[in-house]
Design a protein around this motif. Structure first.
Motif, short mmCIF file in Angstrom:
data_model
loop_
_atom_site.label_atom_id
_atom_site.label_comp_id
_atom_site.label_asym_id
_atom_site.label_seq_id
_atom_site.Cartn_x
_atom_site.Cartn_y
_atom_site.Cartn_z
N LEU A 109 0.83 -1.19 0.00
CA LEU A 109 0.00 0.00 0.00
C LEU A 109 0.87 1.24 0.00
CD1 LEU A 109 -2.36 -1.00 2.95
CD2 LEU A 109 -2.76 -1.37 0.53
N ARG A 110 0.72 2.07 -0.98
CA ARG A 110 1.37 3.38 -0.96
C ARG A 110 0.53 4.28 -0.07
NH1 ARG A 110 0.52 7.53 -5.06
NH2 ARG A 110 1.82 9.28 -4.37
N ARG A 111 1.22 5.02 0.81
CA ARG A 111 0.52 5.88 1.76
C ARG A 111 1.27 7.19 1.92
NH1 ARG A 111 1.94 2.88 6.22
NH2 ARG A 111 3.46 2.07 4.78
N GLY A 112 0.61 8.17 2.49
CA GLY A 112 1.24 9.42 2.86
C GLY A 112 1.30 9.54 4.36
N TRP A 113 2.30 10.29 4.85
CA TRP A 113 2.47 10.47 6.30
C TRP A 113 2.72 11.92 6.62
CZ3 TRP A 113 1.82 6.62 9.71
CH2 TRP A 113 1.88 5.32 9.25
N ILE A 114 2.00 12.43 7.59
CA ILE A 114 2.28 13.73 8.17
C ILE A 114 2.88 13.43 9.54
CG2 ILE A 114 1.30 15.90 9.01
CD1 ILE A 114 -0.96 15.47 6.90
N THR A 115 4.07 13.94 9.79
CA THR A 115 4.81 13.61 11.01
C THR A 115 4.15 14.19 12.27
OG1 THR A 115 6.20 15.57 10.84
CG2 THR A 115 6.98 13.57 9.71
N LYS A 116 4.60 13.69 13.42
CA LYS A 116 4.09 14.20 14.70
C LYS A 116 4.33 15.69 14.83
CE LYS A 116 5.18 11.80 18.41
NZ LYS A 116 5.80 10.85 19.36
N GLY A 117 5.50 16.15 14.38
CA GLY A 117 5.80 17.57 14.49
C GLY A 117 4.83 18.44 13.71
N ALA A 118 4.50 18.03 12.50
CA ALA A 118 3.57 18.78 11.67
C ALA A 118 2.12 18.51 12.06
CB ALA A 118 3.78 18.44 10.19
N GLY A 119 1.87 17.34 12.68
CA GLY A 119 0.51 16.94 13.04
C GLY A 119 0.13 17.26 14.47
N HIS A 120 0.79 18.23 15.07
CA HIS A 120 0.49 18.66 16.45
C HIS A 120 0.57 17.50 17.43
CE1 HIS A 120 -0.59 22.77 15.38
NE2 HIS A 120 -1.01 22.23 14.25
N GLY A 121 1.59 16.66 17.28
CA GLY A 121 1.83 15.56 18.20
C GLY A 121 1.23 14.23 17.79
N THR A 122 0.49 14.23 16.70
CA THR A 122 -0.14 13.01 16.20
C THR A 122 0.35 12.74 14.79
OG1 THR A 122 -2.12 13.44 17.51
CG2 THR A 122 -2.35 11.89 15.68
N GLY A 147 -10.35 2.62 0.50
CA GLY A 147 -10.58 1.18 0.48
C GLY A 147 -9.34 0.31 0.54
N ALA A 148 -8.14 0.89 0.43
CA ALA A 148 -6.92 0.09 0.33
C ALA A 148 -6.57 -0.65 1.61
CB ALA A 148 -5.75 0.97 -0.11
N VAL A 149 -6.71 0.00 2.76
CA VAL A 149 -6.33 -0.65 4.02
C VAL A 149 -7.29 -1.79 4.34
CG1 VAL A 149 -6.06 -0.33 6.51
CG2 VAL A 149 -5.13 1.37 4.92
N ALA A 150 -8.58 -1.55 4.20
CA ALA A 150 -9.55 -2.61 4.46
C ALA A 150 -9.31 -3.81 3.55
CB ALA A 150 -10.97 -2.08 4.29
N ALA A 151 -9.00 -3.57 2.28
CA ALA A 151 -8.73 -4.67 1.35
C ALA A 151 -7.47 -5.43 1.77
CB ALA A 151 -8.57 -4.13 -0.07
N PHE A 152 -6.45 -4.72 2.22
CA PHE A 152 -5.21 -5.37 2.69
C PHE A 152 -5.49 -6.20 3.93
CE2 PHE A 152 -1.59 -5.02 5.66
CZ PHE A 152 -0.70 -5.84 4.99
N VAL A 153 -6.20 -5.66 4.88
CA VAL A 153 -6.50 -6.36 6.13
C VAL A 153 -7.33 -7.61 5.86
CG1 VAL A 153 -7.80 -6.18 8.31
CG2 VAL A 153 -6.29 -4.32 7.60
N ARG A 154 -8.29 -7.49 4.98
CA ARG A 154 -9.21 -8.61 4.69
C ARG A 154 -8.64 -9.59 3.68
NH1 ARG A 154 -13.76 -4.06 4.63
NH2 ARG A 154 -13.91 -3.87 6.90
N GLY A 155 -7.41 -9.32 3.20
CA GLY A 155 -6.76 -10.25 2.30
C GLY A 155 -7.24 -10.21 0.88
#
Length: 151
Positions: A119-132, A140-148
């Motif tokens: 799965l290609r994904r994007g990430w916003i770091t903790k510093g830019a995401g106010h600690g998160t 739909g990509a994560v659900a499809a990956f989890v469910r196989g």
């Protein structure tokens, strides 16, 4: 709002309209956390995915009536610490979302797919995401990956 007028910001927000995909929780070790989340909280049996190339062991509690809950045990390079939460947002167009958040001045990483996490994904770091950490996921990509049904 990084210099955006309210009208421009609201127009872009409507166009992007990310929704909650899943929540990731950083744990020091999966096994004790599996007992707590699975049995004690009643989330049931997890789906385990091993991602050795990223130093990750993942456990997903799939909920067809709500967001997936993911436990993340990381042994590789990561900014996640025990108890950190990753808010994963589902986006219609990953490239557009990454570009729009970068245009707003955020540092967004573009994480390519790997052998065990296709799965290609994007990430916003903790510093830019106010600690998160904020993860951007194609619809739909994560659900499809989890469910196989993908990867």
């Amino acid at each position: 709002m990084h210099g955006y007028s309210k009208d421009v910001y609201q127009g872009e927000a409507r166009k992007m309209k990310p929704v909650l995909d899943h929540i990731g929780i950083a744990v020091p070790a999966l096994e004790p956390a599996l007992e707590f989340y699975g049995a004690t909280l009643g989330l049931g049996e997890p789906i385990i995915r091993l991602i050795p190339e990223l130093g990750l062991r993942l456990a997903f509690f799939d909920n067809p009536d709500g967001p997936i809950i993911e436990l993340v045990e990381a042994s590789g390079k990561t900014e996640l610490r025990h108890g950190d939460v990753v808010v994963a947002l589902e986006v219609e167009d990953l490239d557009a979302a990454i570009a729009q958040y970068r245009a707003r001045g955020l540092k967004v990483h573009d994480q390519p797919a790997t052998e065990n996490l296709p799965l290609r994904r994007g990430w916003i770091t903790k510093g830019a995401g106010h600690g998160t950490v904020v993860e951007l996921c194609p619809k739909g990509a994560v659900a499809a990956f989890v469910r196989g049904t993908r990867g």
